[in-house]
Design a protein around this motif. Structure first.
Motif, PDB file in Angstrom:
ATOM      1  N   LEU A  56       0.874  -1.330  -0.065  1.00 12.69           N
ATOM      2  CA  LEU A  56      -0.008  -0.012  -0.055  1.00 12.69           C
ATOM      3  C   LEU A  56       0.776   1.414  -0.118  1.00 12.69           C
ATOM      4  CD1 LEU A  56      -2.920   1.277   0.450  1.00 12.69           C
ATOM      5  CD2 LEU A  56      -2.280   1.065   3.040  1.00 12.69           C
ATOM      6  N   GLN A  57       0.772   2.160  -1.140  1.00  8.28           N
ATOM      7  CA  GLN A  57       1.351   3.236  -0.998  1.00  8.28           C
ATOM      8  C   GLN A  57       0.750   4.364   0.143  1.00  8.28           C
ATOM      9  OE1 GLN A  57       4.105   4.009  -2.653  1.00  8.28           O
ATOM     10  NE2 GLN A  57       4.108   1.741  -3.059  1.00  8.28           N
ATOM     11  N   ARG A  58       1.352   4.993   1.071  1.00  9.58           N
ATOM     12  CA  ARG A  58       1.086   5.661   2.046  1.00  9.58           C
ATOM     13  C   ARG A  58       1.821   7.280   1.718  1.00  9.58           C
ATOM     14  NH1 ARG A  58       1.421   4.182   7.889  1.00  9.58           N
ATOM     15  NH2 ARG A  58       3.683   3.907   7.160  1.00  9.58           N
ATOM     16  N   LEU A  59       0.897   8.347   1.555  1.00 16.40           N
ATOM     17  CA  LEU A  59       1.423   9.718   1.450  1.00 16.40           C
ATOM     18  C   LEU A  59       1.144  10.433   2.488  1.00 16.40           C
ATOM     19  CD1 LEU A  59       0.024  10.011  -2.143  1.00 16.40           C
ATOM     20  CD2 LEU A  59       2.099   9.468  -1.721  1.00 16.40           C
ATOM     21  N   THR A  60       2.283  11.073   3.076  1.00 11.87           N
ATOM     22  CA  THR A  60       2.328  12.082   4.142  1.00 11.87           C
ATOM     23  C   THR A  60       2.941  13.270   3.813  1.00 11.87           C
ATOM     24  OG1 THR A  60       4.050  10.981   5.148  1.00 11.87           O
ATOM     25  CG2 THR A  60       2.010  10.290   5.680  1.00 11.87           C
ATOM     26  N   SER A  61       2.962  14.123   4.770  1.00 12.75           N
ATOM     27  CA  SER A  61       3.535  15.587   4.389  1.00 12.75           C
ATOM     28  C   SER A  61       4.220  15.885   6.076  1.00 12.75           C
ATOM     29  CB  SER A  61       2.857  16.600   3.939  1.00 12.75           C
ATOM     30  OG  SER A  61       3.575  17.933   4.061  1.00 12.75           O
ATOM     31  N   SER A  62       5.359  16.024   5.929  1.00 10.03           N
ATOM     32  CA  SER A  62       6.070  16.351   7.338  1.00 10.03           C
ATOM     33  C   SER A  62       6.855  17.543   7.302  1.00 10.03           C
ATOM     34  CB  SER A  62       6.903  15.273   7.931  1.00 10.03           C
ATOM     35  OG  SER A  62       8.045  15.058   7.216  1.00 10.03           O
ATOM     36  N   ALA A  63       6.684  18.310   6.105  1.00 13.35           N
ATOM     37  CA  ALA A  63       7.404  19.681   5.781  1.00 13.35           C
ATOM     38  C   ALA A  63       6.726  20.609   4.869  1.00 13.35           C
ATOM     39  CB  ALA A  63       8.763  19.368   5.375  1.00 13.35           C
ATOM     40  N   LEU A  64       6.957  21.914   5.082  1.00 14.10           N
ATOM     41  CA  LEU A  64       6.221  23.062   4.327  1.00 14.10           C
ATOM     42  C   LEU A  64       7.555  23.425   3.889  1.00 14.10           C
ATOM     43  CD1 LEU A  64       3.999  24.881   3.565  1.00 14.10           C
ATOM     44  CD2 LEU A  64       4.580  26.097   5.732  1.00 14.10           C
ATOM     45  N   ILE A  65       7.938  23.640   2.323  1.00 13.96           N
ATOM     46  CA  ILE A  65       9.054  24.013   1.457  1.00 13.96           C
ATOM     47  C   ILE A  65       8.344  25.088   0.735  1.00 13.96           C
ATOM     48  CG2 ILE A  65      10.181  21.955   2.035  1.00 13.96           C
ATOM     49  CD1 ILE A  65       9.151  21.130  -1.017  1.00 13.96           C
ATOM     50  N   PRO A  66       9.547  25.896   0.137  1.00 18.44           N
ATOM     51  CA  PRO A  66       9.363  26.942  -0.934  1.00 18.44           C
ATOM     52  C   PRO A  66       8.376  26.030  -2.215  1.00 18.44           C
ATOM     53  CG  PRO A  66      11.466  27.288  -0.200  1.00 18.44           C
ATOM     54  CD  PRO A  66      10.813  25.833   0.291  1.00 18.44           C
ATOM     55  N   ALA A  67       7.611  26.992  -2.766  1.00 22.33           N
ATOM     56  CA  ALA A  67       7.044  26.529  -3.949  1.00 22.33           C
ATOM     57  C   ALA A  67       7.801  26.001  -5.102  1.00 22.33           C
ATOM     58  CB  ALA A  67       5.838  27.468  -4.384  1.00 22.33           C
ATOM     59  N   THR A  68       8.881  26.379  -4.988  1.00 18.60           N
ATOM     60  CA  THR A  68       9.996  26.086  -6.123  1.00 18.60           C
ATOM     61  C   THR A  68      11.267  26.348  -5.672  1.00 18.60           C
ATOM     62  OG1 THR A  68      10.564  26.670  -8.493  1.00 18.60           O
ATOM     63  CG2 THR A  68       9.541  28.463  -7.407  1.00 18.60           C
ATOM     64  N   GLU A  69      12.363  25.826  -6.532  1.00 17.50           N
ATOM     65  CA  GLU A  69      13.730  26.229  -6.025  1.00 17.50           C
ATOM     66  C   GLU A  69      14.334  27.339  -6.818  1.00 17.50           C
ATOM     67  OE1 GLU A  69      16.148  22.661  -7.019  1.00 17.50           O
ATOM     68  OE2 GLU A  69      14.942  21.497  -5.163  1.00 17.50           O
ATOM     69  N   ASP A  70      13.428  27.729  -7.823  1.00 16.16           N
ATOM     70  CA  ASP A  70      13.763  28.737  -8.663  1.00 16.16           C
ATOM     71  C   ASP A  70      13.374  30.269  -7.921  1.00 16.16           C
ATOM     72  OD1 ASP A  70      14.913  27.277 -10.734  1.00 16.16           O
ATOM     73  OD2 ASP A  70      13.142  27.122 -11.604  1.00 16.16           O
ATOM     74  N   PRO A  71      14.024  31.073  -8.035  1.00 17.39           N
ATOM     75  CA  PRO A  71      13.460  32.535  -7.566  1.00 17.39           C
ATOM     76  C   PRO A  71      12.150  32.928  -8.030  1.00 17.39           C
ATOM     77  CG  PRO A  71      16.029  32.815  -8.304  1.00 17.39           C
ATOM     78  CD  PRO A  71      15.244  31.518  -8.794  1.00 17.39           C
ATOM     79  N   PHE A  72      11.544  33.705  -7.163  1.00 14.87           N
ATOM     80  CA  PHE A  72       9.936  33.888  -7.538  1.00 14.87           C
ATOM     81  C   PHE A  72       9.469  35.118  -6.900  1.00 14.87           C
ATOM     82  CE2 PHE A  72      10.032  30.954  -4.094  1.00 14.87           C
ATOM     83  CZ  PHE A  72       8.586  31.297  -3.241  1.00 14.87           C
ATOM     84  N   ARG A  73       8.265  35.557  -7.329  1.00 16.83           N
ATOM     85  CA  ARG A  73       7.808  36.731  -6.528  1.00 16.83           C
ATOM     86  C   ARG A  73       7.020  36.212  -5.123  1.00 16.83           C
ATOM     87  NH1 ARG A  73       7.670  37.731 -11.773  1.00 16.83           N
ATOM     88  NH2 ARG A  73       8.492  39.816 -12.237  1.00 16.83           N
TER      89      ARG A  73
END
Length: 129
Positions: A56-73
Motif C-alpha cells: 500500500l502506498q502511503r502519502l504524508t507531509s512532514s514539511a512545508l517548503i518553498p513552492a519552487t527552487e527557482d527565485p519567484f515573487r
C-alpha cells in the motif's frame, strides 16, 4: 515587474499530516485544487506499507517548503505559511524560510512565533570608525 526572491529552508510538521488531511489542499502539488500561485507547498513523502492485501502506498507531509527552487515573487509567503498554520492546529510547526531578494540588502526570514508566521528583517550596523 517586481522583486524576485530566492527562498530556502523548510518548516517541519509534527506529527506528519496524513493524506486525508492534505488531499484537497491548495498547497498540495498533487491535488487538483493546487494553487499555481502558492508561495509554499507541502512536501509529499511516499512510502510503501505491506498489508495483508499487498503493498500500500502511503502519502504524508512532514514539511512545508518553498513552492519552487527557482527565485519567484514571494509577495504572499508569510500569508501562505500562516494559512497552513491555521489549517492544522493540532500539529507543531518548526523551522524558518530564508529569503534573499535581487536588490542589495533585501534579506528577510519567515519565522514562527506563537503559531504566527512573522517576517523578520536583519539590522545592518556599520562598525565604528
Amino acid at each position: 515587474m517586481g522583486t524576485i526572491t530566492s527562498v530556502t529552508g523548510e518548516i517541519t510538521i509534527s506529527p506528519a499530516l496524513t493524506w486525508n488531511q492534505i488531499r484537497d489542499s491548495a498547497f498540495n502539488p498533487r491535488s487538483p485544487h493546487y494553487d499555481d500561485d502558492a508561495n509554499v507547498q507541502l512536501h509529499i513523502e511516499q512510502d510503501t506499507v505491506q498489508t495483508d492485501d499487498g503493498p500500500l502506498q502511503r502519502l504524508t507531509s512532514s514539511a512545508l517548503i518553498p513552492a519552487t527552487e527557482d527565485p519567484f515573487r514571494a509577495y504572499r509567503l508569510v500569508e501562505h505559511v500562516q494559512q497552513l498554520l491555521d489549517a492544522f492546529p493540532g500539529h507543531q510547526f518548526t523551522g524558518r524560510l530564508d529569503c534573499m531578494g535581487d536588490d542589495a540588502g533585501d534579506l528577510w526570514r519567515v519565522v514562527l512565533r506563537d503559531r504566527r508566521a512573522v517576517k523578520v528583517t536583519p539590522q545592518i550596523i556599520w562598525p565604528q570608525d
